[in-house]
Design an enzyme around this catalytic site. Sequence first.
Site, PDB file in Angstrom:
ATOM      1  N   ASP A  78      -0.738  -9.307  -7.908  1.00 34.08           N
ATOM      2  CA  ASP A  78      -0.599  -7.885  -8.269  1.00 34.08           C
ATOM      3  C   ASP A  78       0.470  -7.113  -7.498  1.00 34.08           C
ATOM      4  O   ASP A  78       0.221  -5.978  -7.059  1.00 34.08           O
ATOM      5  CB  ASP A  78      -1.940  -7.171  -8.077  1.00 34.08           C
ATOM      6  CG  ASP A  78      -3.049  -7.716  -8.949  1.00 34.08           C
ATOM      7  OD1 ASP A  78      -2.793  -8.644  -9.734  1.00 34.08           O
ATOM      8  OD2 ASP A  78      -4.189  -7.220  -8.827  1.00 34.08           O
ATOM      9  N   ASP A 105      -2.562  -6.919 -12.884  1.00 35.47           N
ATOM     10  CA  ASP A 105      -3.541  -5.961 -13.387  1.00 35.47           C
ATOM     11  C   ASP A 105      -2.997  -5.402 -14.705  1.00 35.47           C
ATOM     12  O   ASP A 105      -1.833  -4.970 -14.766  1.00 35.47           O
ATOM     13  CB  ASP A 105      -3.703  -4.828 -12.362  1.00 35.47           C
ATOM     14  CG  ASP A 105      -5.124  -4.680 -11.866  1.00 35.47           C
ATOM     15  OD1 ASP A 105      -5.906  -5.626 -12.022  1.00 35.47           O
ATOM     16  OD2 ASP A 105      -5.442  -3.619 -11.308  1.00 35.47           O
ATOM     17  N   HIS A 130      -4.608  -3.029 -17.507  1.00 34.50           N
ATOM     18  CA  HIS A 130      -5.732  -2.253 -18.020  1.00 34.50           C
ATOM     19  C   HIS A 130      -5.406  -1.505 -19.310  1.00 34.50           C
ATOM     20  O   HIS A 130      -4.311  -0.927 -19.424  1.00 34.50           O
ATOM     21  CB  HIS A 130      -6.165  -1.208 -16.993  1.00 34.50           C
ATOM     22  CG  HIS A 130      -6.685  -1.781 -15.711  1.00 34.50           C
ATOM     23  ND1 HIS A 130      -7.687  -2.715 -15.662  1.00 34.50           N
ATOM     24  CD2 HIS A 130      -6.341  -1.534 -14.419  1.00 34.50           C
ATOM     25  CE1 HIS A 130      -7.938  -3.015 -14.398  1.00 34.50           C
ATOM     26  NE2 HIS A 130      -7.138  -2.317 -13.623  1.00 34.50           N
ATOM     27  N   HIS A 175      -4.254   3.435 -13.307  1.00 37.99           N
ATOM     28  CA  HIS A 175      -3.194   2.577 -12.761  1.00 37.99           C
ATOM     29  C   HIS A 175      -3.023   1.329 -13.621  1.00 37.99           C
ATOM     30  O   HIS A 175      -3.944   0.886 -14.305  1.00 37.99           O
ATOM     31  CB  HIS A 175      -3.522   2.171 -11.320  1.00 37.99           C
ATOM     32  CG  HIS A 175      -4.745   1.303 -11.211  1.00 37.99           C
ATOM     33  ND1 HIS A 175      -6.030   1.823 -11.214  1.00 37.99           N
ATOM     34  CD2 HIS A 175      -4.889  -0.049 -11.118  1.00 37.99           C
ATOM     35  CE1 HIS A 175      -6.901   0.838 -11.103  1.00 37.99           C
ATOM     36  NE2 HIS A 175      -6.242  -0.315 -11.064  1.00 37.99           N
ATOM     37  N   LYS A 228      -5.318  -9.600 -15.856  1.00 37.48           N
ATOM     38  CA  LYS A 228      -6.735  -9.357 -15.596  1.00 37.48           C
ATOM     39  C   LYS A 228      -7.050  -7.879 -15.772  1.00 37.48           C
ATOM     40  O   LYS A 228      -6.160  -7.040 -15.784  1.00 37.48           O
ATOM     41  CB  LYS A 228      -7.117  -9.830 -14.193  1.00 37.48           C
ATOM     42  CG  LYS A 228      -6.329  -9.181 -13.060  1.00 37.48           C
ATOM     43  CD  LYS A 228      -6.574  -9.916 -11.756  1.00 37.48           C
ATOM     44  CE  LYS A 228      -5.875  -9.248 -10.586  1.00 37.48           C
ATOM     45  NZ  LYS A 228      -6.430  -7.924 -10.235  1.00 37.48           N
ATOM     46  N   CYS A 247      -8.289  -7.119  -4.536  1.00 36.68           N
ATOM     47  CA  CYS A 247      -7.913  -8.229  -5.417  1.00 36.68           C
ATOM     48  C   CYS A 247      -7.566  -9.505  -4.663  1.00 36.68           C
ATOM     49  O   CYS A 247      -7.899 -10.605  -5.109  1.00 36.68           O
ATOM     50  CB  CYS A 247      -6.765  -7.797  -6.327  1.00 36.68           C
ATOM     51  SG  CYS A 247      -7.251  -6.450  -7.442  1.00 36.68           S
TER      52      CYS A 247
END
Length: 205
Positions: free
Chosen positions: A8, A46, A48, A81, A106, A151
């Site tokens: 990340d 990441d 989202h 974020h 993820k 993470c």
Amino acid sequence: MKALLIVDVQNDFLPGGALAVNDGDQVIPVINALQDHFDLIVATQDWHPSDHGSFAANHPGRNVGEFIDLNGVQQILWSVHCVQESVGADFHTDLERDKWAAVFQKGTQKTVDSYSGFFDNNRQGDTGLSSFLKKEGATDLFVCGLATDYCVKFTVLDGMSEGFNTYLIADGTKAVNLEVGDYARSIKTMEQHGARIITSKDLIM
């Protein structure tokens, strides 16, 4: 085989980002220098949806840092974020990516967060990282990136549970430190579970 796992290193986790880690950009030159010493390099990202359940903005009246029950799991609320396709979700431009074999996204399901690069926080969703590493013949996993106390920590713990000899490259990671001492506590937790704590100098002779 040794594999380097970069967790990340995205704009939103770096200075000026929506969920910035203090001095997070300092890991970039360390990680770039490490990459010449590995034949297999993978990364997590990441990723989202904008309506993700971990965002405080999606829970009227709730604030960043509060805890809620999210699909049966205690979930801390974060600022928005690493939204899919956003600049904040991109890897930093200074991060070298030419040798990466794969990127594992993820946190893609709105009803569950995913700190670990292997599984979501319910351990019901599998990113495919473990099977990929095993298919490629990786036995030793060297982890770096952001952030140490979330993470990175959960990725290291899952790496060990998946049977990899797992190392944390301490100078290649930085912590959020929501509470003073979170970095040190995270290092201790990883070490107590069997992770070996090293620095980049142990790999770059």
